[in-house]
Design an enzyme around this catalytic site. Structure first.
Site, PDB file in Angstrom:
ATOM      1  N   GLN A  12      44.469  44.372  28.845  1.00  0.00           N
ATOM      2  CA  GLN A  12      44.944  45.690  29.246  1.00  0.00           C
ATOM      3  C   GLN A  12      45.591  46.422  28.078  1.00  0.00           C
ATOM      4  O   GLN A  12      46.273  45.823  27.258  1.00  0.00           O
ATOM      5  CB  GLN A  12      45.942  45.560  30.395  1.00  0.00           C
ATOM      6  CG  GLN A  12      45.278  45.248  31.715  1.00  0.00           C
ATOM      7  CD  GLN A  12      46.232  45.296  32.889  1.00  0.00           C
ATOM      8  OE1 GLN A  12      46.452  44.309  33.563  1.00  0.00           O
ATOM      9  NE2 GLN A  12      46.800  46.450  33.136  1.00  0.00           N
ATOM     10  N   SER A  93      45.096  37.716  27.227  1.00  0.00           N
ATOM     11  CA  SER A  93      45.564  37.965  28.591  1.00  0.00           C
ATOM     12  C   SER A  93      44.367  38.135  29.532  1.00  0.00           C
ATOM     13  O   SER A  93      43.587  37.209  29.723  1.00  0.00           O
ATOM     14  CB  SER A  93      46.493  39.182  28.605  1.00  0.00           C
ATOM     15  OG  SER A  93      47.099  39.352  29.864  1.00  0.00           O
ATOM     16  N   LEU A  94      44.192  39.314  30.118  1.00  0.00           N
ATOM     17  CA  LEU A  94      43.037  39.553  30.987  1.00  0.00           C
ATOM     18  C   LEU A  94      41.726  39.191  30.291  1.00  0.00           C
ATOM     19  O   LEU A  94      40.779  38.712  30.923  1.00  0.00           O
ATOM     20  CB  LEU A  94      43.003  41.023  31.410  1.00  0.00           C
ATOM     21  CG  LEU A  94      41.701  41.460  32.086  1.00  0.00           C
ATOM     22  CD1 LEU A  94      41.601  40.876  33.480  1.00  0.00           C
ATOM     23  CD2 LEU A  94      41.568  42.968  32.090  1.00  0.00           C
ATOM     24  N   ARG A 118      43.890  39.923  41.187  1.00  0.00           N
ATOM     25  CA  ARG A 118      44.940  39.599  40.215  1.00  0.00           C
ATOM     26  C   ARG A 118      45.778  40.835  39.929  1.00  0.00           C
ATOM     27  O   ARG A 118      47.013  40.786  39.901  1.00  0.00           O
ATOM     28  CB  ARG A 118      44.308  39.064  38.932  1.00  0.00           C
ATOM     29  CG  ARG A 118      45.287  38.682  37.809  1.00  0.00           C
ATOM     30  CD  ARG A 118      44.486  38.178  36.614  1.00  0.00           C
ATOM     31  NE  ARG A 118      45.308  37.679  35.513  1.00  0.00           N
ATOM     32  CZ  ARG A 118      45.664  38.383  34.447  1.00  0.00           C
ATOM     33  NH1 ARG A 118      45.276  39.663  34.347  1.00  0.00           N
ATOM     34  NH2 ARG A 118      46.379  37.843  33.477  1.00  0.00           N
ATOM     35  N   HIS A 202      53.163  37.935  32.089  1.00  0.00           N
ATOM     36  CA  HIS A 202      53.411  36.709  31.309  1.00  0.00           C
ATOM     37  C   HIS A 202      54.890  36.351  31.221  1.00  0.00           C
ATOM     38  O   HIS A 202      55.398  36.010  30.149  1.00  0.00           O
ATOM     39  CB  HIS A 202      52.772  36.830  29.922  1.00  0.00           C
ATOM     40  CG  HIS A 202      51.316  37.153  30.001  1.00  0.00           C
ATOM     41  ND1 HIS A 202      50.401  36.269  30.524  1.00  0.00           N
ATOM     42  CD2 HIS A 202      50.624  38.264  29.675  1.00  0.00           C
ATOM     43  CE1 HIS A 202      49.198  36.834  30.506  1.00  0.00           C
ATOM     44  NE2 HIS A 202      49.321  38.045  29.999  1.00  0.00           N
ATOM     45  N   GLN A 251      48.573  30.909  32.928  1.00  0.00           N
ATOM     46  CA  GLN A 251      48.583  32.015  31.965  1.00  0.00           C
ATOM     47  C   GLN A 251      49.377  33.217  32.448  1.00  0.00           C
ATOM     48  O   GLN A 251      50.064  33.882  31.671  1.00  0.00           O
ATOM     49  CB  GLN A 251      47.138  32.421  31.657  1.00  0.00           C
ATOM     50  CG  GLN A 251      46.988  33.484  30.600  1.00  0.00           C
ATOM     51  CD  GLN A 251      46.052  34.587  31.033  1.00  0.00           C
ATOM     52  OE1 GLN A 251      46.219  35.178  32.083  1.00  0.00           O
ATOM     53  NE2 GLN A 251      45.052  34.837  30.209  1.00  0.00           N
TER      54      GLN A 251
END
Length: 310
Positions: A12, A93-94, A118, A202, A251
């Site tokens: 993102q 991340s994503l 998510r 996170h 994660q």
């Protein structure tokens, strides 16, 4: 060099209105990929990416499937054009979901539904305005960790993304993040930048979303990775589906060790990294980690042609 590449996938922040328009115009594979995603989501995802509105595209539940589809479309086109199969894959991340789809671990349409949920779960986990993130530049990792520990005072603030040596993104409760920013400045930070996000990713505040994600992930079949994926939580190259699944759930509430992921792939022999998806965020981070790593991207036809020459 062509046989020593890794593919990296953005998270993102890389989305923008107009992304994928050139790929969709020139390569049928992009249109097919977005049509498959739209069938899962119940709305025209390609139109959202190309036409906006911008505010909607930046909403987490829409951003996540949009970036996944954009990255997977670029990967499909790369394969159709005979691009070199990478040694490793990793996503920020994503972007780790994109990496797992492209490595054959998760079916694309399963992943589309998963990342949309998510995004919704992340937004629901923290009421709007009560969470924050900020980028701290000019301090070493240990100092940032110590600053967060001192600033917490019973609330949540911790290191979320270790992007490159000298830059760490922190996340948590808004007031605790503000305290950490002040302490970081007092500790000699060169720059402290609040980030325009609605979700503090996170960190421990994402535990409810991680629990929800765990139940969803258990309903999806994970296959052994055809290409090893270096995962965010431990910077280890994995092919085992059970290990990959466990790390993927962790994660969401643990730090992204991006700098370590890049150095792991470099240590394992990669000399060039191709950013598969919109923007150039990861290429910028990688150059800050090691300027000797060759970087390229796949976000339109021109960049694809250049990447194929590496």
């Amino acid at each position: 060099m062509a046989d020593k590449i890794a593919f990296v996938f953005p998270g993102q922040g890389s989305q923008y209105v107009g992304m994928c328009s050139d790929l969709a115009k020139n390569f049928p594979a992009a249109g097919r990929t977005f049509a498959d995603a739209s069938a899962v989501l119940g709305y025209d995802l390609l139109s959202l990416c190309i036409n906006g509105p911008e505010e909607k595209l930046h909403q987490t539940e829409y951003t996540q499937p949009a970036l996944l589809a954009a990255s997977y479309a670029a990967w499909q086109i790369w394969q159709e054009r005979g691009g070199t199969i990478p040694m490793y894959m990793a996503g920020h991340s994503l972007g780790e979901y994109s990496a797992l789809v492209c490595a054959g671990v998760i079916n694309f349409t399963d992943a589309v539904g998963l990342v949309a949920e998510r995004g919704r779960s992340m937004q629901e986990a923290v009421p709007h305005g009560t969470g924050a993130m900020a980028a701290i530049s000019g301090l070493d990792d240990e100092t940032v960790i110590d600053v967060c520990a001192k600033a917490a005072q019973g609330e949540v603030v911790s290191a979320a993304n270790f992007n490159f040596p000298g830059q760490v993104v922190i996340a948590g409760d808004t007031v605790a993040v503000e305290r950490a920013c002040l302490l970081a400045k007092e500790s000699g930070a060169r720059r402290v930048t609040p980030l325009p996000v609605s979700v503090p990713s996170h960190c421990r505040l994402m535990t409810p979303a991680a629990d929800r994600l765990h139940s969803l992930v258990n309903k999806i079949t994970f296959m052994p990775a055809a290409i090893p994926v270096v995962q965010n939580v431990d910077a280890r190259a994995q092919t085992d589906p059970h290990e990959i699944k466990q790390a993927l759930v962790l994660q969401l509430r643990q730090s992204v060790l991006w700098s370590s992921c890049v150095t792991t792939m470099q240590r394992l022999g990669t000399t060039a990294m191709i950013e598969c998806g919109p923007g150039k965020v990861l290429s910028g981070l990688i150059r800050r980690i090691d300027k000797n790593i060759v970087c390229a991207g796949i976000s339109d036809r021109e960049s694809l042609e250049a990447a194929l020459l590496i």
